[in-house]
Design an enzyme around this catalytic site. Sequence first.
Site, PDB file in Angstrom:
ATOM      1  N   ASP A 100      -0.985   5.714   1.965  1.00 11.60           N
ATOM      2  CA  ASP A 100      -2.068   5.193   2.761  1.00 11.60           C
ATOM      3  C   ASP A 100      -1.849   3.732   3.618  1.00 11.60           C
ATOM      4  O   ASP A 100      -2.464   3.043   3.932  1.00 11.60           O
ATOM      5  CB  ASP A 100      -3.323   5.049   2.279  1.00 11.60           C
ATOM      6  CG  ASP A 100      -3.044   4.075   1.074  1.00 11.60           C
ATOM      7  OD1 ASP A 100      -2.445   3.345   0.618  1.00 11.60           O
ATOM      8  OD2 ASP A 100      -4.027   4.070   0.062  1.00 11.60           O
ATOM      9  N   GLU A 122       0.148  12.764  -1.685  1.00 15.34           N
ATOM     10  CA  GLU A 122      -1.185  12.064  -2.132  1.00 15.34           C
ATOM     11  C   GLU A 122      -2.454  11.960  -1.180  1.00 15.34           C
ATOM     12  O   GLU A 122      -2.637  11.013  -0.640  1.00 15.34           O
ATOM     13  CB  GLU A 122      -0.842  10.458  -2.406  1.00 15.34           C
ATOM     14  CG  GLU A 122      -1.578   9.749  -3.314  1.00 15.34           C
ATOM     15  CD  GLU A 122      -1.487   8.401  -3.691  1.00 15.34           C
ATOM     16  OE1 GLU A 122      -1.609   7.520  -2.629  1.00 15.34           O
ATOM     17  OE2 GLU A 122      -0.866   7.843  -4.742  1.00 15.34           O
ATOM     18  N   GLU A 136      -6.544   0.810   4.287  1.00 17.58           N
ATOM     19  CA  GLU A 136      -5.874   1.846   3.748  1.00 17.58           C
ATOM     20  C   GLU A 136      -6.675   3.145   3.868  1.00 17.58           C
ATOM     21  O   GLU A 136      -6.333   4.158   4.130  1.00 17.58           O
ATOM     22  CB  GLU A 136      -5.322   1.711   2.228  1.00 17.58           C
ATOM     23  CG  GLU A 136      -4.215   0.996   2.227  1.00 17.58           C
ATOM     24  CD  GLU A 136      -4.648  -0.686   1.998  1.00 17.58           C
ATOM     25  OE1 GLU A 136      -5.843  -0.869   2.201  1.00 17.58           O
ATOM     26  OE2 GLU A 136      -3.632  -1.406   1.984  1.00 17.58           O
ATOM     27  N   HIS A 208      -3.173  -7.847  -4.978  1.00 22.62           N
ATOM     28  CA  HIS A 208      -2.450  -8.155  -3.620  1.00 22.62           C
ATOM     29  C   HIS A 208      -3.220  -7.504  -2.617  1.00 22.62           C
ATOM     30  O   HIS A 208      -3.243  -8.165  -1.356  1.00 22.62           O
ATOM     31  CB  HIS A 208      -1.171  -7.543  -3.525  1.00 22.62           C
ATOM     32  CG  HIS A 208      -1.173  -5.917  -3.421  1.00 22.62           C
ATOM     33  ND1 HIS A 208      -1.288  -5.443  -2.417  1.00 22.62           N
ATOM     34  CD2 HIS A 208      -1.201  -5.266  -4.504  1.00 22.62           C
ATOM     35  CE1 HIS A 208      -1.399  -3.903  -2.507  1.00 22.62           C
ATOM     36  NE2 HIS A 208      -1.479  -3.866  -3.752  1.00 22.62           N
ATOM     37  N   ARG A 210      -5.384  -7.000   0.855  1.00 25.02           N
ATOM     38  CA  ARG A 210      -5.601  -7.754   1.904  1.00 25.02           C
ATOM     39  C   ARG A 210      -7.061  -8.061   1.796  1.00 25.02           C
ATOM     40  O   ARG A 210      -7.756  -9.359   1.994  1.00 25.02           O
ATOM     41  CB  ARG A 210      -5.351  -6.832   3.252  1.00 25.02           C
ATOM     42  CG  ARG A 210      -4.279  -7.161   3.826  1.00 25.02           C
ATOM     43  CD  ARG A 210      -4.289  -6.240   5.147  1.00 25.02           C
ATOM     44  NE  ARG A 210      -3.092  -6.772   5.988  1.00 25.02           N
ATOM     45  CZ  ARG A 210      -1.752  -6.712   5.828  1.00 25.02           C
ATOM     46  NH1 ARG A 210      -1.411  -6.312   4.670  1.00 25.02           N
ATOM     47  NH2 ARG A 210      -0.799  -7.064   6.798  1.00 25.02           N
ATOM     48  N   HIS A 241       3.070 -10.727  -6.151  1.00 20.35           N
ATOM     49  CA  HIS A 241       3.449 -10.068  -4.880  1.00 20.35           C
ATOM     50  C   HIS A 241       3.897 -11.163  -4.069  1.00 20.35           C
ATOM     51  O   HIS A 241       3.468 -12.257  -3.914  1.00 20.35           O
ATOM     52  CB  HIS A 241       2.100  -9.590  -4.152  1.00 20.35           C
ATOM     53  CG  HIS A 241       2.578  -8.537  -3.162  1.00 20.35           C
ATOM     54  ND1 HIS A 241       2.878  -8.920  -1.972  1.00 20.35           N
ATOM     55  CD2 HIS A 241       2.607  -7.109  -3.124  1.00 20.35           C
ATOM     56  CE1 HIS A 241       2.979  -7.793  -1.201  1.00 20.35           C
ATOM     57  NE2 HIS A 241       2.577  -6.804  -1.875  1.00 20.35           N
TER      58      HIS A 241
HETATM   59  C1  UD1 Z   1       1.294  -3.150   1.712  1.00 24.39           C
HETATM   60  C2  UD1 Z   1       0.484  -2.226   2.116  1.00 24.39           C
HETATM   61  C3  UD1 Z   1      -0.607  -2.030   1.161  1.00 24.39           C
HETATM   62  C4  UD1 Z   1       0.111  -1.492  -0.227  1.00 24.39           C
HETATM   63  C5  UD1 Z   1       1.144  -2.791  -0.589  1.00 24.39           C
HETATM   64  C6  UD1 Z   1       2.057  -2.378  -1.673  1.00 24.39           C
HETATM   65  C7  UD1 Z   1      -0.496  -2.094   4.519  1.00 24.39           C
HETATM   66  C8  UD1 Z   1      -1.377  -2.594   5.544  1.00 24.39           C
HETATM   67  N1  UD1 Z   1      -0.496  -2.555   3.324  1.00 24.39           N
HETATM   68  O1  UD1 Z   1       0.401  -4.560   1.711  1.00 24.39           O
HETATM   69  O2  UD1 Z   1      -1.472  -0.736   1.394  1.00 24.39           O
HETATM   70  O3  UD1 Z   1      -0.503  -1.461  -1.456  1.00 24.39           O
HETATM   71  O4  UD1 Z   1       2.009  -3.035   0.748  1.00 24.39           O
HETATM   72  O5  UD1 Z   1       2.548  -3.590  -2.177  1.00 24.39           O
HETATM   73  O6  UD1 Z   1       0.260  -1.270   4.759  1.00 24.39           O
HETATM   74  N2  UD1 Z   1       6.834  -9.595   1.563  1.00 24.39           N
HETATM   75  C9  UD1 Z   1       7.978 -10.207   1.511  1.00 24.39           C
HETATM   76  N3  UD1 Z   1       8.862  -9.296   0.955  1.00 24.39           N
HETATM   77  C10 UD1 Z   1       8.453  -7.879   0.629  1.00 24.39           C
HETATM   78  C11 UD1 Z   1       7.337  -7.582   0.942  1.00 24.39           C
HETATM   79  C12 UD1 Z   1       6.305  -8.386   1.389  1.00 24.39           C
HETATM   80  O7  UD1 Z   1       8.228 -11.254   1.605  1.00 24.39           O
HETATM   81  O8  UD1 Z   1       9.410  -7.344   0.118  1.00 24.39           O
HETATM   82  C13 UD1 Z   1       5.606 -10.522   2.362  1.00 24.39           C
HETATM   83  C14 UD1 Z   1       5.708 -10.805   3.801  1.00 24.39           C
HETATM   84  O9  UD1 Z   1       5.758 -12.211   4.061  1.00 24.39           O
HETATM   85  C15 UD1 Z   1       4.803  -9.855   4.544  1.00 24.39           C
HETATM   86  C16 UD1 Z   1       3.895  -9.943   3.508  1.00 24.39           C
HETATM   87  O10 UD1 Z   1       4.268  -9.994   2.459  1.00 24.39           O
HETATM   88  O11 UD1 Z   1       4.875 -10.269   5.743  1.00 24.39           O
HETATM   89  C17 UD1 Z   1       2.859  -8.801   3.708  1.00 24.39           C
HETATM   90  O12 UD1 Z   1       3.380  -7.504   3.438  1.00 24.39           O
HETATM   91  P1  UD1 Z   1       2.619  -6.434   4.197  1.00 24.39           P
HETATM   92  O13 UD1 Z   1       3.317  -5.128   3.763  1.00 24.39           O
HETATM   93  O14 UD1 Z   1       1.976  -6.552   5.548  1.00 24.39           O
HETATM   94  O15 UD1 Z   1       1.180  -6.141   3.350  1.00 24.39           O
HETATM   95  P2  UD1 Z   1       0.922  -5.889   1.850  1.00 24.39           P
HETATM   96  O16 UD1 Z   1      -0.281  -6.821   1.337  1.00 24.39           O
HETATM   97  O17 UD1 Z   1       2.217  -5.935   1.045  1.00 24.39           O
HETATM   98  N1  UDP Z   2       5.101  -2.566  -9.932  1.00 24.29           N
HETATM   99  C1  UDP Z   2       6.093  -3.063 -10.206  1.00 24.29           C
HETATM  100  N2  UDP Z   2       6.430  -4.221 -10.264  1.00 24.29           N
HETATM  101  C2  UDP Z   2       5.632  -5.202 -10.265  1.00 24.29           C
HETATM  102  C3  UDP Z   2       4.343  -4.984  -9.859  1.00 24.29           C
HETATM  103  C4  UDP Z   2       4.112  -3.488  -9.574  1.00 24.29           C
HETATM  104  O1  UDP Z   2       7.104  -2.052 -10.370  1.00 24.29           O
HETATM  105  O2  UDP Z   2       5.841  -6.417 -10.382  1.00 24.29           O
HETATM  106  C5  UDP Z   2       4.687  -0.804  -9.762  1.00 24.29           C
HETATM  107  C6  UDP Z   2       3.591  -0.479 -10.386  1.00 24.29           C
HETATM  108  O3  UDP Z   2       4.273   0.047 -11.373  1.00 24.29           O
HETATM  109  C7  UDP Z   2       3.303   0.699  -9.318  1.00 24.29           C
HETATM  110  C8  UDP Z   2       3.464  -0.031  -8.157  1.00 24.29           C
HETATM  111  O4  UDP Z   2       4.345  -0.766  -8.315  1.00 24.29           O
HETATM  112  O5  UDP Z   2       3.969   1.667  -9.510  1.00 24.29           O
HETATM  113  C9  UDP Z   2       2.137  -0.549  -7.501  1.00 24.29           C
HETATM  114  O6  UDP Z   2       2.590  -1.316  -6.189  1.00 24.29           O
HETATM  115  P1  UDP Z   2       1.604  -2.137  -5.529  1.00 24.29           P
HETATM  116  O7  UDP Z   2       0.559  -2.666  -6.459  1.00 24.29           O
HETATM  117  O8  UDP Z   2       2.307  -3.284  -4.774  1.00 24.29           O
HETATM  118  O9  UDP Z   2       0.893  -1.065  -4.630  1.00 24.29           O
HETATM  119  P2  UDP Z   2      -0.467  -0.079  -4.713  1.00 24.29           P
HETATM  120  O10 UDP Z   2      -0.241   0.902  -5.712  1.00 24.29           O
HETATM  121  O11 UDP Z   2      -1.499  -0.955  -4.716  1.00 24.29           O
HETATM  122  O12 UDP Z   2      -0.400   0.487  -3.212  1.00 24.29           O
END
Ligand code: UD1
Ligand code: UDP
Length: 372
Positions: A100, A122, A136, A208, A210, A241
């Site tokens: 999602d 999923e 999502e 994490h 939003r 995160h």
């Molecule tokens: C995203 C997904 C969320 C998912 C989550 C998993 C959307 C809108 N959100 O949220 O559904 O649960 O990923 O973790 O699709 N960043 C880094 N390095 C990384 C990853 C992120 O620096 O490897 C930072 C960046 O500044 C980026 C910010 O995190 O702009 C937010 O990342 P983003 O993918 O927009 O949102 P998430 O909160 O990670």
């Molecule tokens: N996870 C990980 N390392 C971490 C935190 C989470 O490997 O430090 C794994 C966790 O076991 C799960 C997935 O990442 O499988 C969840 O990711 P996240 O919480 O970013 O996204 P969501 O599931 O909320 O979409």
Amino acid sequence: MSAKTRILIVMGTRPEVIKLAPVVIAARDRPDEFDTFVVTTGQHREMLQQMLAVFQVAVDFDLDIMKPGQDLPYITTAALNGLHEVIAQVKPDWVVVQGDTTTTLAGALAAFYQQVPVAHVEAGLRTYDKRHPFPEEMNRRVTTQIADAHFAPTTLARERLLREGISDDAIRTTGNTGIDALFLILGSSEGEAAPKQAGERRLLVTAHRRENQGEPMRQICRALLRLVDQFSDLRVIYPVHLSPAVRGTVFPLLGDHPRIELLEPLEYRGFVEEMGRAHLILTDSGGIQEEAPSLGKPVLVMRETTERPEGVEAGTARLIGTNEERIYSEAAALLSDDDAYKKMARARNPYGDGRASEKILAALSGRPGERC
Ligand code: UD1
Ligand code: UDP
């Protein structure tokens, strides 16, 4: 069998890699049946690379779109434009998306614009509240409208899709590929996890979402401070995160407590080990709600809604919201009442048997349109 099936697997964030890696590995093990291509949007960068390395997934195309503070229109348009080009080049029989995220939505839309069938892994998760989780819930509803094959992780997810008018032959109930990933890692573990210190109880935390950024995140942090002050044997383990919106709140509030360990995101194997060592898990993550029941770990879900009620019904998860007082009192109750704790801490597995990827590939094999 006739020609091989060309599948293009789309991933953008940490959980998509974890949940699609088992599908990629299984498809690449069947080179006579599948030509398998992987594209990453790079919505995540470091957290994505970390997981690709764990599962040794080789990537064919990387759009590398991530930038700090990216907003939803940017992710959507950058991913859509990039995926459009890749789909035009690969000409797959199926585009496979998972879950999602905004990458999921963009992948489905890009495929639809070129009239390529979409397989949604999923499928059928819902809260029926379009703003929780944001964005999502809407991403998955729109993806359902576009998809041609719907891989539901549970019977409840399948029933929801049927109620929404998706045809029975387009749905397969497969279990969640996240459980395949968990079993892959548990199966390849090299022995016991590092022991924890005698007399210590570990509280594993992630947050994490939003919709939890800002005040809800501050309430979560304040509840954690109260818990470590109340329970002297408690150690908080919190891999934070990489989102600046998360780190900007968490580090100033929790950064200098001797029993709160703020860590960088852990690679999956290390995180699974931490789940194994944890006494209790507090999270707003989707995937962790699925993994915790398999590991027999009670999980308190810091969200107002969940699309995964199976864990709550099985008794391993409890939905507690993001109010400081509620988080504190629910966690304190479990830390104080051994009977209540033991009732939650029983291993159950409502999310799959570790064979979801196999079932998905069985459905995708052959010419699209013949099945699903
Ligand atoms: C995203 C997904 C969320 C998912 C989550 C998993 C959307 C809108 N959100 O949220 O559904 O649960 O990923 O973790 O699709 N960043 C880094 N390095 C990384 C990853 C992120 O620096 O490897 C930072 C960046 O500044 C980026 C910010 O995190 O702009 C937010 O990342 P983003 O993918 O927009 O949102 P998430 O909160 O990670
Ligand atoms: N996870 C990980 N390392 C971490 C935190 C989470 O490997 O430090 C794994 C966790 O076991 C799960 C997935 O990442 O499988 C969840 O990711 P996240 O919480 O970013 O996204 P969501 O599931 O909320 O979409």
